[in-house]
Design a protein around this motif. Sequence first.
Motif, PDB file in Angstrom:
ATOM      1  N   LYS A  47      39.698  -6.767  92.760  1.00  0.00           N
ATOM      2  CA  LYS A  47      40.219  -5.858  93.777  1.00  0.00           C
ATOM      3  C   LYS A  47      39.674  -4.457  93.562  1.00  0.00           C
ATOM      4  O   LYS A  47      39.214  -4.111  92.474  1.00  0.00           O
ATOM      5  CB  LYS A  47      41.748  -5.842  93.770  1.00  0.00           C
ATOM      6  N   TYR A  48      39.711  -3.690  94.637  1.00  0.00           N
ATOM      7  CA  TYR A  48      39.336  -2.286  94.604  1.00  0.00           C
ATOM      8  C   TYR A  48      40.469  -1.490  95.229  1.00  0.00           C
ATOM      9  O   TYR A  48      40.923  -1.805  96.333  1.00  0.00           O
ATOM     10  CB  TYR A  48      38.041  -2.035  95.390  1.00  0.00           C
ATOM     11  N   GLU A  49      40.941  -0.492  94.516  1.00  0.00           N
ATOM     12  CA  GLU A  49      41.954   0.419  95.023  1.00  0.00           C
ATOM     13  C   GLU A  49      41.425   1.829  94.842  1.00  0.00           C
ATOM     14  O   GLU A  49      41.301   2.305  93.715  1.00  0.00           O
ATOM     15  CB  GLU A  49      43.267   0.287  94.248  1.00  0.00           C
ATOM     16  N   GLY A  50      41.079   2.479  95.931  1.00  0.00           N
ATOM     17  CA  GLY A  50      40.549   3.824  95.842  1.00  0.00           C
ATOM     18  C   GLY A  50      40.919   4.623  97.069  1.00  0.00           C
ATOM     19  O   GLY A  50      40.496   4.287  98.176  1.00  0.00           O
ATOM     20  N   GLY A  51      41.728   5.666  96.889  1.00  0.00           N
ATOM     21  CA  GLY A  51      42.152   6.481  98.021  1.00  0.00           C
ATOM     22  C   GLY A  51      42.911   5.645  99.028  1.00  0.00           C
ATOM     23  O   GLY A  51      43.793   4.873  98.667  1.00  0.00           O
ATOM     24  N   PRO A  52      42.507   5.738 100.290  1.00  0.00           N
ATOM     25  CA  PRO A  52      43.249   5.003 101.322  1.00  0.00           C
ATOM     26  C   PRO A  52      42.846   3.527 101.445  1.00  0.00           C
ATOM     27  O   PRO A  52      43.460   2.774 102.179  1.00  0.00           O
ATOM     28  CB  PRO A  52      42.884   5.754 102.605  1.00  0.00           C
ATOM     29  N   LEU A  53      41.807   3.101 100.716  1.00  0.00           N
ATOM     30  CA  LEU A  53      41.267   1.748 100.871  1.00  0.00           C
ATOM     31  C   LEU A  53      41.719   0.809  99.755  1.00  0.00           C
ATOM     32  O   LEU A  53      41.694   1.158  98.586  1.00  0.00           O
ATOM     33  CB  LEU A  53      39.730   1.800 100.885  1.00  0.00           C
ATOM     34  N   PHE A  54      42.101  -0.391 100.151  1.00  0.00           N
ATOM     35  CA  PHE A  54      42.406  -1.478  99.214  1.00  0.00           C
ATOM     36  C   PHE A  54      41.701  -2.725  99.730  1.00  0.00           C
ATOM     37  O   PHE A  54      41.807  -3.065 100.911  1.00  0.00           O
ATOM     38  CB  PHE A  54      43.915  -1.741  99.140  1.00  0.00           C
ATOM     39  N   VAL A  55      40.944  -3.411  98.849  1.00  0.00           N
ATOM     40  CA  VAL A  55      40.281  -4.668  99.204  1.00  0.00           C
ATOM     41  C   VAL A  55      40.449  -5.629  98.034  1.00  0.00           C
ATOM     42  O   VAL A  55      40.287  -5.235  96.880  1.00  0.00           O
ATOM     43  CB  VAL A  55      38.771  -4.470  99.483  1.00  0.00           C
ATOM     44  N   ALA A  56      40.786  -6.892  98.320  1.00  0.00           N
ATOM     45  CA  ALA A  56      40.968  -7.883  97.256  1.00  0.00           C
ATOM     46  C   ALA A  56      40.393  -9.226  97.682  1.00  0.00           C
ATOM     47  O   ALA A  56      40.403  -9.583  98.859  1.00  0.00           O
ATOM     48  CB  ALA A  56      42.451  -8.046  96.936  1.00  0.00           C
ATOM     49  N   LEU A  57      39.870  -9.957  96.700  1.00  0.00           N
ATOM     50  CA  LEU A  57      39.352 -11.304  96.901  1.00  0.00           C
ATOM     51  C   LEU A  57      39.939 -12.192  95.817  1.00  0.00           C
ATOM     52  O   LEU A  57      39.917 -11.833  94.637  1.00  0.00           O
ATOM     53  CB  LEU A  57      37.826 -11.318  96.798  1.00  0.00           C
ATOM     54  N   GLY A  58      40.474 -13.345  96.213  1.00  0.00           N
ATOM     55  CA  GLY A  58      41.040 -14.281  95.255  1.00  0.00           C
ATOM     56  C   GLY A  58      40.527 -15.690  95.500  1.00  0.00           C
ATOM     57  O   GLY A  58      40.193 -16.065  96.635  1.00  0.00           O
ATOM     58  N   TYR A  59      40.461 -16.480  94.424  1.00  0.00           N
ATOM     59  CA  TYR A  59      40.002 -17.866  94.510  1.00  0.00           C
ATOM     60  C   TYR A  59      40.808 -18.703  93.530  1.00  0.00           C
ATOM     61  O   TYR A  59      41.095 -18.261  92.420  1.00  0.00           O
ATOM     62  CB  TYR A  59      38.510 -17.951  94.162  1.00  0.00           C
ATOM     63  N   GLN A  60      41.180 -19.906  93.949  1.00  0.00           N
ATOM     64  CA  GLN A  60      41.914 -20.828  93.077  1.00  0.00           C
ATOM     65  C   GLN A  60      41.397 -22.237  93.284  1.00  0.00           C
ATOM     66  O   GLN A  60      41.185 -22.672  94.411  1.00  0.00           O
ATOM     67  CB  GLN A  60      43.410 -20.774  93.402  1.00  0.00           C
ATOM     68  N   ASP A  61      41.199 -22.967  92.175  1.00  0.00           N
ATOM     69  CA  ASP A  61      40.740 -24.350  92.204  1.00  0.00           C
ATOM     70  C   ASP A  61      41.809 -25.214  91.550  1.00  0.00           C
ATOM     71  O   ASP A  61      42.099 -25.070  90.369  1.00  0.00           O
ATOM     72  CB  ASP A  61      39.419 -24.479  91.451  1.00  0.00           C
ATOM     73  N   ASP A  62      42.413 -26.105  92.333  1.00  0.00           N
ATOM     74  CA  ASP A  62      43.468 -26.995  91.847  1.00  0.00           C
ATOM     75  C   ASP A  62      42.876 -28.398  91.727  1.00  0.00           C
ATOM     76  O   ASP A  62      42.637 -29.070  92.727  1.00  0.00           O
ATOM     77  CB  ASP A  62      44.641 -26.977  92.821  1.00  0.00           C
ATOM     78  N   GLU A  63      42.605 -28.851  90.510  1.00  0.00           N
ATOM     79  CA  GLU A  63      41.962 -30.153  90.298  1.00  0.00           C
ATOM     80  C   GLU A  63      42.834 -31.320  90.755  1.00  0.00           C
ATOM     81  O   GLU A  63      42.318 -32.333  91.228  1.00  0.00           O
ATOM     82  CB  GLU A  63      41.604 -30.337  88.823  1.00  0.00           C
ATOM     83  N   LEU A  64      44.160 -31.208  90.585  1.00  0.00           N
ATOM     84  CA  LEU A  64      45.048 -32.319  90.931  1.00  0.00           C
ATOM     85  C   LEU A  64      44.981 -32.643  92.425  1.00  0.00           C
ATOM     86  O   LEU A  64      44.871 -33.803  92.812  1.00  0.00           O
ATOM     87  CB  LEU A  64      46.489 -32.024  90.516  1.00  0.00           C
TER      88      LEU A  64
END
Length: 175
Positions: A47-64
């Motif tokens: 994620k990036y948090e700077g001033g008025p901007l916030f951007v986030a990327l997430g990933y999850q791998d569930d083998e089951l």
Amino acid sequence: MPLIAGKRSSINGIYYASPSFGGFSGAVSTNLREGVANSRVSAFHVKYEGGPLFVALGYQDDELTNEKYTRIGASYDLGVAKLLGTYGRVKNADVDEWSVGADVPVATNLVVSVGYAQSKQDGAKAERGWSLAAAYALSKRTTAYAGYFDANKAAVMGRAGAPDSRFGVGLKHTF
């Protein structure tokens, strides 16, 4: 311990969150292969948090479940309103999701929020809903809030007793 909400959580997990470097930070997690399923849930986010901007990327791998979740979200604070947006994809379940919203401070202690979201699985009708909420700061640590949510029929079909719309109120106190 998944970083993206899923159907289950990991046991005996390992998690690391980095400190912030110029507004950038991230985290990774996984769990030990144990139990009957002997499967792993691994995830990361940046994620990036700077001033008025916030951007986030997430990933999850569930083998089951063999499902892979990807999410991206952003917000930008214009001062008069904060604009919010997300997009997500669940691979193997073939689901695309997105949302847009805004938080509008109408007074120093009152914020009104509005949002719209959609989730669509390939071959199915789109599930859609909108919401309206308000949060009123009674003090530095106490907030009263109320909200309303309305969904289309596709969003509640097959969910026994699920209403098309909901109303909620609450009081939050931070210790």
